[in-house]
Design an enzyme around this catalytic site. Sequence first.
Site, short mmCIF file in Angstrom:
data_model
loop_
_atom_site.label_atom_id
_atom_site.label_comp_id
_atom_site.label_asym_id
_atom_site.label_seq_id
_atom_site.Cartn_x
_atom_site.Cartn_y
_atom_site.Cartn_z
N HIS A 1 -17.26 5.70 9.32
CA HIS A 1 -17.38 6.76 8.33
C HIS A 1 -18.85 7.09 8.11
O HIS A 1 -19.66 6.19 7.90
CB HIS A 1 -16.74 6.31 7.01
CG HIS A 1 -16.45 7.44 6.08
ND1 HIS A 1 -17.45 8.15 5.47
CD2 HIS A 1 -15.28 8.00 5.69
CE1 HIS A 1 -16.89 9.09 4.72
NE2 HIS A 1 -15.57 9.02 4.84
N LEU B 1 -3.73 8.94 4.02
CA LEU B 1 -2.83 8.91 2.86
C LEU B 1 -1.56 9.68 3.20
O LEU B 1 -0.45 9.25 2.91
CB LEU B 1 -3.53 9.52 1.64
CG LEU B 1 -4.83 8.84 1.22
CD1 LEU B 1 -5.41 9.51 -0.02
CD2 LEU B 1 -4.61 7.37 0.95
N ARG C 1 -9.42 9.79 13.23
CA ARG C 1 -8.61 10.32 12.15
C ARG C 1 -9.40 11.32 11.32
O ARG C 1 -10.56 11.07 11.01
CB ARG C 1 -8.15 9.17 11.25
CG ARG C 1 -7.44 9.65 10.00
CD ARG C 1 -6.92 8.51 9.18
NE ARG C 1 -7.96 7.77 8.49
CZ ARG C 1 -8.52 8.14 7.34
NH1 ARG C 1 -8.17 9.26 6.76
NH2 ARG C 1 -9.45 7.39 6.77
N HIS D 1 -14.68 1.94 8.86
CA HIS D 1 -13.88 2.48 7.77
C HIS D 1 -12.38 2.39 8.01
O HIS D 1 -11.60 2.09 7.11
CB HIS D 1 -14.28 3.93 7.56
CG HIS D 1 -13.50 4.64 6.52
ND1 HIS D 1 -13.43 4.18 5.23
CD2 HIS D 1 -12.75 5.76 6.56
CE1 HIS D 1 -12.67 5.00 4.52
NE2 HIS D 1 -12.24 5.96 5.30
N GLU E 1 -1.50 2.34 8.13
CA GLU E 1 -2.63 2.06 9.01
C GLU E 1 -2.29 0.95 10.02
O GLU E 1 -2.95 0.82 11.06
CB GLU E 1 -3.85 1.66 8.16
CG GLU E 1 -5.16 1.81 8.90
CD GLU E 1 -6.37 1.52 8.03
OE1 GLU E 1 -6.28 1.72 6.80
OE2 GLU E 1 -7.41 1.10 8.56
N GLY F 1 3.84 0.77 2.44
CA GLY F 1 4.81 -0.25 2.05
C GLY F 1 5.53 0.08 0.75
O GLY F 1 6.76 -0.01 0.67
N GLY G 1 0.85 -1.19 0.00
CA GLY G 1 0.00 0.00 0.00
C GLY G 1 0.88 1.23 0.00
O GLY G 1 2.08 1.16 -0.26
N LEU G 2 0.28 2.38 0.28
CA LEU G 2 1.06 3.62 0.24
C LEU G 2 2.27 3.51 1.14
O LEU G 2 3.38 3.87 0.75
CB LEU G 2 0.18 4.79 0.69
CG LEU G 2 -0.86 5.21 -0.33
CD1 LEU G 2 -1.71 6.33 0.21
CD2 LEU G 2 -0.17 5.65 -1.62
N ARG H 1 -15.67 12.97 11.32
CA ARG H 1 -16.43 11.75 11.02
C ARG H 1 -17.17 11.16 12.19
O ARG H 1 -18.32 10.76 12.07
CB ARG H 1 -15.47 10.70 10.46
CG ARG H 1 -14.93 11.15 9.14
CD ARG H 1 -13.91 10.21 8.63
NE ARG H 1 -13.55 10.67 7.28
CZ ARG H 1 -12.56 10.16 6.57
NH1 ARG H 1 -11.84 9.18 7.06
NH2 ARG H 1 -12.32 10.62 5.38
C1 FAD Z 1 -12.89 3.33 0.81
C2 FAD Z 1 -11.77 4.05 1.51
C3 FAD Z 1 -11.54 5.39 1.24
C4 FAD Z 1 -10.52 6.08 1.87
N1 FAD Z 1 -10.33 7.40 1.55
C5 FAD Z 1 -9.31 8.07 2.14
C6 FAD Z 1 -9.04 9.42 1.79
O1 FAD Z 1 -9.74 10.01 0.97
N2 FAD Z 1 -8.02 10.05 2.38
C7 FAD Z 1 -7.22 9.42 3.28
O2 FAD Z 1 -6.29 10.04 3.75
N3 FAD Z 1 -7.44 8.13 3.61
C8 FAD Z 1 -8.46 7.44 3.07
N4 FAD Z 1 -8.68 6.13 3.43
C9 FAD Z 1 -7.76 5.45 4.34
C10 FAD Z 1 -6.49 5.04 3.63
O3 FAD Z 1 -6.77 4.65 2.32
C11 FAD Z 1 -5.79 3.86 4.28
O4 FAD Z 1 -5.73 4.03 5.64
C12 FAD Z 1 -4.39 3.72 3.78
O5 FAD Z 1 -4.38 3.71 2.38
C13 FAD Z 1 -3.72 2.49 4.30
O6 FAD Z 1 -2.51 2.29 3.60
P1 FAD Z 1 -1.50 1.18 4.04
O7 FAD Z 1 -0.33 1.32 3.16
O8 FAD Z 1 -1.26 1.28 5.48
O9 FAD Z 1 -2.22 -0.22 3.82
P2 FAD Z 1 -3.00 -0.85 2.59
O10 FAD Z 1 -3.09 0.04 1.45
O11 FAD Z 1 -4.26 -1.43 3.14
O12 FAD Z 1 -2.07 -2.02 2.14
C14 FAD Z 1 -1.95 -3.21 2.82
C15 FAD Z 1 -0.97 -4.07 2.08
O13 FAD Z 1 -0.57 -5.12 2.91
C16 FAD Z 1 -0.68 -6.33 2.24
N5 FAD Z 1 -0.91 -7.35 3.24
C17 FAD Z 1 -1.85 -7.35 4.22
N6 FAD Z 1 -1.73 -8.45 4.96
C18 FAD Z 1 -0.69 -9.14 4.46
C19 FAD Z 1 -0.08 -10.37 4.79
N7 FAD Z 1 -0.48 -11.09 5.80
N8 FAD Z 1 0.96 -10.78 4.04
C20 FAD Z 1 1.40 -10.05 2.99
N9 FAD Z 1 0.86 -8.89 2.64
C21 FAD Z 1 -0.18 -8.45 3.37
C22 FAD Z 1 -1.76 -6.14 1.27
O14 FAD Z 1 -1.61 -7.05 0.21
C23 FAD Z 1 -1.51 -4.73 0.84
O15 FAD Z 1 -0.53 -4.69 -0.16
C24 FAD Z 1 -9.71 5.43 2.80
C25 FAD Z 1 -9.93 4.09 3.10
C26 FAD Z 1 -10.97 3.41 2.48
C27 FAD Z 1 -11.23 2.00 2.87
#
Ligand code: FAD
Lengths: 268, 653, 251
Positions: free
Chosen positions: B266, B447, B441, B407, B431, B45, B42-43, B337
């Site tokens: 949310h 993001l 939050r 959410h 997250e 990682g 994700g963002l 929220r």
């Molecule tokens: C519908 C929606 C809308 C949103 N809108 C906004 C917004 O407008 N503005 C804002 O700031 N935030 C927003 N958020 C929140 C934000 O998108 C997330 O909190 C953030 O993107 C999380 O990023 P991350 O990199 O932590 O994890 P994620 O993007 O969730 O990535 C998780 C990664 O971990 C991997 N993974 C998980 N478990 C394992 C495992 N056991 N083994 C290997 N890989 C694994 C997955 O494959 C994935 O690649 C929104 C969230 C949602 C659900």
Amino acid sequence: MNLPKIHSISKKILVGALGAFLSFFLLFHASANLLILRHDGGEWYNAFCHFMGTYLIVKVMEIGLIAALLLHVVLAIWLAVTNKMARPKGYHKPQRSKTHTGSKLQVWTGILIFACLIMHFTDFYFVKIGLVKGKYLAKTEDVVALKTTQPDAFNYAEQHGEYSAKENWLTNFDKEDKAVLEAAGLEVEPDFYHQAREKFKVLHIIIAYLVFFTVVWFHLRHGFAAVFQTFGLYNYKYGKAIEVLGQIYTWVVCLMFAVVVIGVYFGL
Amino acid sequence: MKLDSKIPAGPLAEKWTNYKASQKLVNPANKRKLDIIVVGTGLAGASAAASLGAMGFNVDIFCIQDSPRRAHSIAAQGGINAAKNYQNDGDSVERLFRDTIKGGDYRAREANVYRLAEVSGAIIDQCVAQGVPFARDYGGLLDNRSFGGAQVSRTFYAKGQTGQQLLLGAYGALSREIARGTVKLHTRCEMMDLVVVDGRARGIIVRNLVTGDLERYAAHAVVLATGGYGNLYYLSTNAMNSNGSAAWVCHRKGAAFANPCYVQIHPTCIPVHGDYQSKLTLMSESLRNDGRIWVPKKKEDAESIRAGKLKPTEIPEENRDYYLERRYPAFGNLVPRDVASRAAKERCDAGYGVGTGFAVYLDFADAIQRLGKDVVEQKYGNLFQMYQKITDENPYETPMMIYPAIHYTMGGLWVDYELQTTISGLFAAGEANFSDHGANRLGASALMQGLADGYFVLPYTMQNYLADQIYVGKISATTPEFDAAEAAVKQRIENLMKNSALRQAQGPASLKTVDHFHKALGKIMWEYCGMARHTESLTKAKKLVSELENEFWKSVFIPGNANEFNPELEKAYRLEDYFELAQLVIDDAMHREESCGGHFRTEHQTQDGETLRDDERFMYVAAWEYQGHGQPETMEKEPLVYEHIQIAKRNYK
Amino acid sequence: MKFTLHIWRQENARAKGHFETYPLEGISPDCSFLEMLDILNEQLINDHIAHPVCFDNDCREGICGMCGLYINGRPHGNDDGITTCQLHMRKFHDGDDIWIEPWRAKPFPVIRDLVVDRSAFDKIIQAGGYISTTTGGVPDANTIPIPKHKADMAMDAASCIGCGACVAACKNASAMLFVGAKVSHLALLPQGQIEAADRVHKMVCKMDELGFGSCTNTYACEAECPKLIKRQNISRLNRQWIGALFGRDRK
Ligand SMILES: Cc1cc2nc3c(=O)[nH]c(=O)nc-3n(C[C@H](O)[C@H](O)[C@H](O)COP(=O)(O)OP(=O)(O)OC[C@H]3O[C@@H](n4cnc5c(N)ncnc54)[C@H](O)[C@@H]3O)c2cc1C
Ligand code: HEM
Ligand code: SF4
Ligand code: FES
């Protein structure tokens, strides 16, 4: 098999470029054909053909044209084959996406065009290179000479063919006449005006030609705009204009061909 | 367990600068000798792996999906905050910092939040350089919109697909490193366990989801960026593969889990409409910029609407209750929220709900009249279209129906200022950590945090950790610790599958699918540990979860076997962890006898139904330590010290 | 509602695979297509102790690009501008026969049932589908103004979700829309111009190497793209390619 490596897009661009070249030729060819509709005993049309057969540069272009056609065909079929290979296992359900049908037909219309071209060549082009027999004419200078030196031969020719006093041309010979004239030392060449007028009096031939033009219509209707797309010239601004231009071009070319064929049949 | 947040000395605004000036570095030649595992694309990682790879470290990155570009960050719609003050409306690092602390109801760490605000501007610069097509105004400069909880326009956005564009930017950077060979990509791989050697995180065990094989990876440090655990509630706005397991297995190995009860609900999601429903769709918060939220003023009207006898458009203006504007005149529809969600629940519980009774209206009629349909379409067209595809209703003509849904999870692995967990060498980002958002939050901040962690924090703080690791040499994956970890994973899988073989012999009657249990767990959590919690509901939840877990072990059925592509097994593995996590969430909610942010204890509220904090007793981070299956966890407190900010009642009126 | 499903079942990449027929009843028209498959799977597991039908999915809201089924002759089913997860059963008629197949293309081998391996797309991006930046050391975001209409066009191209429907729909299994979208997104921005020639060259070479077919201007991709990416992006790709062939600034 060790084929030279050409990137997919380059191959496309070649097919397109050759297609565009052929399309230019078609427009030229179709316009020239309109001369057949003149009731002038073939003066203008045959003059045109004579011109086409005389100059080196035109001859080079003729070879280029044949080469372009063959290359277009080879590359297009090569593309079609590799494209088939990109999906070794197909779908059970036939595809129902909204698409340009023309493009799916392109290979088939292409192959049909090729088949029709063979017919067309037997009717005309092969006469020129002596593979089949057709109608002939003799050149102006020779005819003037003939009139004075061998009046017998000239009379024979006048009876069997047609004599245009104005241009000093003997035209509309059959292949038996050709031998007689050649024996008399005349140099002959094909007489496409009379050849066409004879051929297009036969119903099944003009039907075959009309089918040919329809197939060409299909091929070009897709092909014209496609060339722009392939060359990267199709954009948001001119997309619509290109489509329209393509339609106009395709109709004009095909109608010009058709008008001549139909016109001759109905004695125009 | 000893919590040391390692907050650098000095005035708040200089802490990060001081840290960077005095931290240890790894010289370029040595970076090549150091291996780093990043879990999650994700963002957080992807940005971390790309940055670390570019610096010269050897990185292995893992994700569950078939491509790194599909991580759940892709779904974020609304935007990303940054204190750029491009709109000249009085924004600054200080103000973003204050808004975030206040938005989090004074339950976040000052130093972390300040750093977040400080690097926010650089994130936008970085993304623009990568080609992220942010929205622009007619002069060609970047455009901003406003978001909940702020009185300035500081949110950058790319249509309704901001998360997608940011992630594709990071994915591009990651792809470049993959091509250069500094990062190795492992897709369709799920982390099953963490390997700890001599108290340090030294590797992971993953399951290849295609073949079912267990594989080992060793490294000098591990970064966990696996997202949030919102799917504990089954129905949430999270993606189907979002899970809490990766963080949970680390927790089991000794990483403290902080503030698990802080869950964000949310306010603007498409309401639930059937039993078969698999997820809830978010309608971006940005809609609240122009949409007005209301329910009928009269109960009779609400009843007629629910019965289908009355249309919302037939209710005259004076009979509509724009309850957010009424209750919070200063922020109106743009309250944070948690506030908006609770207000919706309050109205629906009082009998004013529309649709199934659990929905309120989000109305664009005014906006369409004021701005014209074209402008509204330009701003929200794709969201409207999405809404129409799902509900078959046209939001240009009739108001949208929305209801709150799970959410985001503010809770997560406890990390110090360096984003290191209580296991040395294990870092958590995005997250997955307990983050900078306190108890709630603000929109567009996740993001920002994910990218801040990955681009601008970890690349510095990890070096500080890795500096002396050059002496340990390559980490071997054949040590007894790896053997043991792999054996334990195998055992866990066998337990799940053995059970299934037994079920199979007994015939279909007793069989239940994994989803059956997950749905049931989600219902319990939503009902008794969701938007409103109190002692009784939490006690009940705890009991129900235990019962459900017993039932799960008795009758869950996983078809197929472990050595193949088997999504049911994946789900079961994650659900097993959710049962434990659920208990912890409930315990945490129980112990925190106050209301703050997303955590609302009905016993603790003001007369007009607002959250009532208890700063005397609860101004701390609750970090929990695992004690074995079924054992109550122990809790350590990290006191929150506010040196810079004046603590106040959170007021949006 | 009531349906007869014909679904491609294939145990693993090497297995032969075949269609299996499943009757399904009592489906709500508000149910999404994937939820309908969930219901089928629940029944398969409960009543038949059978392995559920495997299909890729994640976000279930049309943005991650993970889902993708070939339904009754159309990728993502019988609606325009949507992904499979956004397809709802109200788009079908009661009693319909529904044929469900995986994406078919040489570079997308089947993993199991309806799940295919799309890592070829990642490889194309890795070949050059990015702007080379390292973290930090970039200018302020407002240093280079970009005309709004250009930025908007770049955004439209960038909205590709990498689902592969374009490849699935194309009679030649060509990836030109996918590649065109990425090349366009970056070429439209001043930041992306520096590497433009190199990028298009590398991406197209990779695309050829992986075994995707070439474009014959059929535009099935455009018709099926859930994000409505336009064929103009393919045209721009061709233009960029010609530029790269004759341009000087390629490595
Ligand atoms: C519908 C929606 C809308 C949103 N809108 C906004 C917004 O407008 N503005 C804002 O700031 N935030 C927003 N958020 C929140 C934000 O998108 C997330 O909190 C953030 O993107 C999380 O990023 P991350 O990199 O932590 O994890 P994620 O993007 O969730 O990535 C998780 C990664 O971990 C991997 N993974 C998980 N478990 C394992 C495992 N056991 N083994 C290997 N890989 C694994 C997955 O494959 C994935 O690649 C929104 C969230 C949602 C659900
Ligand atoms: C009078 C003769 C012909 C003309 C004027 C002509 C013209 C064209 C044009 C303009 C195109 C479009 C190129 C593009 O898509 O960019 C085209 C494509 C094509 N032509 Fe022809 N063509 C002729 C004969 C043939 C023949 C004999 C074949 C035999 C197979 C053929 C096969 C094809 C095919 C398969 C394509 C599609 C290639 C693709 O889209 O990738 N053509 N032609
Ligand atoms: S171009 Fe469209 S169809 Fe092709 S991968 Fe991208 S989103 Fe999917
Ligand atoms: S599941 Fe994400 S696009 Fe369909």
